[in-house]
Design a protein around this motif. Structure first.
Motif, PDB file in Angstrom:
ATOM      1  N   GLU A 122       4.344 -38.096 -34.076  1.00  0.00           N
ATOM      2  CA  GLU A 122       5.007 -38.950 -33.089  1.00  0.00           C
ATOM      3  C   GLU A 122       6.179 -38.227 -32.410  1.00  0.00           C
ATOM      4  OE1 GLU A 122       6.136 -42.429 -35.189  1.00  0.00           O
ATOM      5  OE2 GLU A 122       4.099 -43.282 -35.243  1.00  0.00           O
ATOM      6  N   MET A 123       6.695 -37.186 -33.054  1.00  0.00           N
ATOM      7  CA  MET A 123       7.815 -36.431 -32.480  1.00  0.00           C
ATOM      8  C   MET A 123       7.371 -35.456 -31.396  1.00  0.00           C
ATOM      9  SD  MET A 123      10.022 -35.186 -35.762  1.00  0.00           S
ATOM     10  CE  MET A 123       9.968 -36.069 -37.299  1.00  0.00           C
ATOM     11  N   VAL A 124       6.091 -35.118 -31.344  1.00  0.00           N
ATOM     12  CA  VAL A 124       5.608 -34.063 -30.443  1.00  0.00           C
ATOM     13  C   VAL A 124       5.762 -34.493 -28.983  1.00  0.00           C
ATOM     14  CG1 VAL A 124       3.612 -32.697 -29.726  1.00  0.00           C
ATOM     15  CG2 VAL A 124       4.000 -33.173 -32.162  1.00  0.00           C
ATOM     16  N   ILE A 125       6.470 -33.664 -28.199  1.00  0.00           N
ATOM     17  CA  ILE A 125       6.605 -33.935 -26.762  1.00  0.00           C
ATOM     18  C   ILE A 125       5.953 -32.825 -25.926  1.00  0.00           C
ATOM     19  CG2 ILE A 125       8.682 -35.338 -26.983  1.00  0.00           C
ATOM     20  CD1 ILE A 125      10.348 -32.896 -26.268  1.00  0.00           C
ATOM     21  N   HIS A 126       5.540 -31.741 -26.575  1.00  0.00           N
ATOM     22  CA  HIS A 126       4.807 -30.677 -25.886  1.00  0.00           C
ATOM     23  C   HIS A 126       3.953 -29.946 -26.913  1.00  0.00           C
ATOM     24  CE1 HIS A 126       3.943 -27.218 -23.246  1.00  0.00           C
ATOM     25  NE2 HIS A 126       4.083 -26.505 -24.353  1.00  0.00           N
ATOM     26  N   GLN A 127       2.727 -29.591 -26.494  1.00  0.00           N
ATOM     27  CA  GLN A 127       1.836 -28.845 -27.384  1.00  0.00           C
ATOM     28  C   GLN A 127       0.921 -27.961 -26.553  1.00  0.00           C
ATOM     29  OE1 GLN A 127      -0.490 -31.294 -30.041  1.00  0.00           O
ATOM     30  NE2 GLN A 127      -1.969 -29.674 -30.467  1.00  0.00           N
ATOM     31  N   ASP A 128       0.812 -26.692 -26.952  1.00  0.00           N
ATOM     32  CA  ASP A 128      -0.168 -25.788 -26.345  1.00  0.00           C
ATOM     33  C   ASP A 128      -0.657 -24.841 -27.436  1.00  0.00           C
ATOM     34  OD1 ASP A 128       1.551 -23.431 -26.475  1.00  0.00           O
ATOM     35  OD2 ASP A 128       2.636 -24.252 -24.766  1.00  0.00           O
ATOM     36  N   ALA A 129      -1.374 -23.796 -27.075  1.00  0.00           N
ATOM     37  CA  ALA A 129      -1.987 -22.915 -28.070  1.00  0.00           C
ATOM     38  C   ALA A 129      -0.961 -22.140 -28.886  1.00  0.00           C
ATOM     39  CB  ALA A 129      -2.933 -21.940 -27.372  1.00  0.00           C
ATOM     40  N   SER A 130       0.249 -21.957 -28.351  1.00  0.00           N
ATOM     41  CA  SER A 130       1.245 -21.124 -29.033  1.00  0.00           C
ATOM     42  C   SER A 130       2.485 -21.874 -29.491  1.00  0.00           C
ATOM     43  CB  SER A 130       1.690 -19.978 -28.112  1.00  0.00           C
ATOM     44  OG  SER A 130       0.606 -19.130 -27.785  1.00  0.00           O
ATOM     45  N   ALA A 131       2.730 -23.038 -28.933  1.00  0.00           N
ATOM     46  CA  ALA A 131       4.002 -23.706 -29.201  1.00  0.00           C
ATOM     47  C   ALA A 131       3.868 -25.209 -29.288  1.00  0.00           C
ATOM     48  CB  ALA A 131       5.010 -23.339 -28.121  1.00  0.00           C
ATOM     49  N   ILE A 132       4.800 -25.783 -30.034  1.00  0.00           N
ATOM     50  CA  ILE A 132       4.972 -27.227 -30.110  1.00  0.00           C
ATOM     51  C   ILE A 132       6.466 -27.490 -29.938  1.00  0.00           C
ATOM     52  CG2 ILE A 132       4.942 -29.233 -31.654  1.00  0.00           C
ATOM     53  CD1 ILE A 132       2.425 -28.072 -32.954  1.00  0.00           C
ATOM     54  N   VAL A 133       6.808 -28.519 -29.171  1.00  0.00           N
ATOM     55  CA  VAL A 133       8.203 -28.938 -29.071  1.00  0.00           C
ATOM     56  C   VAL A 133       8.301 -30.353 -29.614  1.00  0.00           C
ATOM     57  CG1 VAL A 133      10.196 -29.316 -27.581  1.00  0.00           C
ATOM     58  CG2 VAL A 133       8.576 -27.487 -27.033  1.00  0.00           C
ATOM     59  N   LEU A 134       9.241 -30.545 -30.532  1.00  0.00           N
ATOM     60  CA  LEU A 134       9.480 -31.861 -31.118  1.00  0.00           C
ATOM     61  C   LEU A 134      10.736 -32.472 -30.524  1.00  0.00           C
ATOM     62  CD1 LEU A 134       8.994 -31.043 -34.926  1.00  0.00           C
ATOM     63  CD2 LEU A 134       7.250 -31.753 -33.282  1.00  0.00           C
ATOM     64  N   ASN A 135      10.795 -33.794 -30.524  1.00  0.00           N
ATOM     65  CA  ASN A 135      12.045 -34.496 -30.254  1.00  0.00           C
ATOM     66  C   ASN A 135      12.557 -34.962 -31.613  1.00  0.00           C
ATOM     67  OD1 ASN A 135      14.212 -35.951 -29.342  1.00  0.00           O
ATOM     68  ND2 ASN A 135      13.041 -37.316 -28.018  1.00  0.00           N
ATOM     69  N   LYS A 136      13.387 -34.132 -32.225  1.00  0.00           N
ATOM     70  CA  LYS A 136      13.844 -34.405 -33.592  1.00  0.00           C
ATOM     71  C   LYS A 136      14.819 -35.583 -33.615  1.00  0.00           C
ATOM     72  CE  LYS A 136      17.215 -32.346 -35.884  1.00  0.00           C
ATOM     73  NZ  LYS A 136      17.822 -33.491 -36.638  1.00  0.00           N
TER      74      LYS A 136
END
Length: 364
Positions: free
Chosen positions: A97-111
């Motif tokens: 539920e924290m994931v705000i961006h996802q691609d083959a190399s990276a994930i960005v969370l909203n911690k």
């Protein structure tokens, strides 16, 4: 001759492109200690593409690593890594539920605030311990490449591969990554757009858990702040851009100029809290991160405010539309005081030289 006594050869994979040789051993041959790697390098047994190598050498995809035969390990020195317990469905859902961006190399969370990035004394639940939930379609476990304080919310970058982790780590250490934080601070800074250039060090007697300004022993630390909007003279909404990445840097810097972050009792003490129904939680949020992407282009992610921060903004009458138009500072990093002094000395020296030349021409 048994396989254990034979020289081994490995080809550097794409995922290991750019990492140090000692890090390669830590990833792929955990039983080989750093001392052994260093000894192999000193004696010329460790080679990359036929040339002698050192532990700090950077690897390139396709290179061949020559590794000497494995050395016998004493039974009492073998460290058994405890297995991580499987995550529950609730933990997996919580992380995803924290994931705000996802691609083959990276994930960005909203911690969220209150959740630590890594474990420590008396810290059992943290992002690092829950990363198995973010493997998705890849086999490797995601990796942390930077961190946020436990009570700081917002954009947190996770690398999905070892190659991406090395790439992002280089961006952070080279300070090409750009980060914007939003904060509510006590009072309103007189200078609306300024640079805080104060060296920071661990405060003695706190076990490294607290930082302070130390003009003599501190590490160079610089922060840009800009006032976005003020609520009378009791509080201001500010944008912060750290040019360095010291522990608690933004919190210490704002407290040092007399405007601690709202809710930061550690550095602002009792003067860091507002009345009128404003939450006592810390109001510091990693709003945006922009960084070069290992596959080309830029990764640019924005994280929404947590509920307590958003409610405070509403209560204080701040207009959220005023925040995101301010561009990331892509100009050169402002010079430190030491650099300014050096430039001043160089300028004075050139002026004196010109004057001596002018006097000489007059005498001639």
């Amino acid at each position: 001759m048994s396989a254990e006594n034979e020289v081994r050869q490995f080809i550097v994979a794409a995922d290991d492109d750019g990492i140090r040789l000692d890090r390669w051993f830590k990833r792929h041959l955990e039983d080989v200690s750093f001392n052994i790697v260093s000894r192999w390098a000193r004696t010329g047994q460790l080679r990359v593409d036929g040339a002698r190598a050192t532990p700090g050498d950077r690897l390139v995809q396709g290179q061949t690593i020559r590794v000497p035969p494995a050395e016998p390990v004493k039974p009492d020195t073998v460290k058994v890594k405890p297995d991580r317990p499987p995550l529950s469905d609730d933990q997996i859902a919580f992380m995803r539920e924290m994931v705000i961006h996802q691609d083959a190399s990276a994930i960005v969370l909203n911690k969220p605030p209150g959740l630590a990035t890594q474990g420590g004394t008396k810290t059992h639940e943290h992002i690092d311990g829950l990363l198995d939930a973010l493997q998705f379609d890849l086999e490797g476990r995601p990796k942390l490449v930077h961190r946020l304080d436990k009570d700081t919310s917002g954009a947190l970058l996770i690398a999905r591969t070892s190659r991406a982790a090395a790439f992002f780590s280089k961006s952070f250490s080279g300070r090409t990554a750009k980060k914007i934080y939003w904060a509510l601070v006590m009072g309103v800074p007189e200078i609306e757009d300024g640079i805080i250039d104060l060296p920071l060090a661990k405060q003695p007697g706190t076990g490294g858990e607290k930082m302070h300004v130390d003009e003599k022993e501190g590490a160079p630390s610089r922060t840009r702040y800009r006032v976005i909007e003020a609520a009378g003279n009791k509080t201001a909404w500010v944008e912060l851009q750290p040019f360095t990445g010291r522990t608690h840097q933004l919190r210490v810097h704002m407290a040092a100029i007399g405007h601690p972050i709202v809710g930061d009792g550690k550095y602002g003490l009792q003067e860091a809290f507002l009345t009128g129904g404003i939450s006592r939680k810390m109001h510091l949020h990693a709003r945006r991160i922009r960084i070069d992407h290992p596959d080309g282009g830029k990764l640019d992610a924005t994280a929404e405010l947590p509920s307590h921060f958003a409610e405070s903004m509403k209560t204080l009458g701040f207009d959220l539309s005023l925040g995101d138009w301010i561009p990331l500072d892509d100009g050169p990093v402002p010079p430190t005081r030491e650099q300014k002094k050096a430039m001043g000395r160089a300028h004075a020296k050139s002026v004196r030289k010109e004057r001596r030349g002018e006097r000489g021409r007059r005498r001639g």
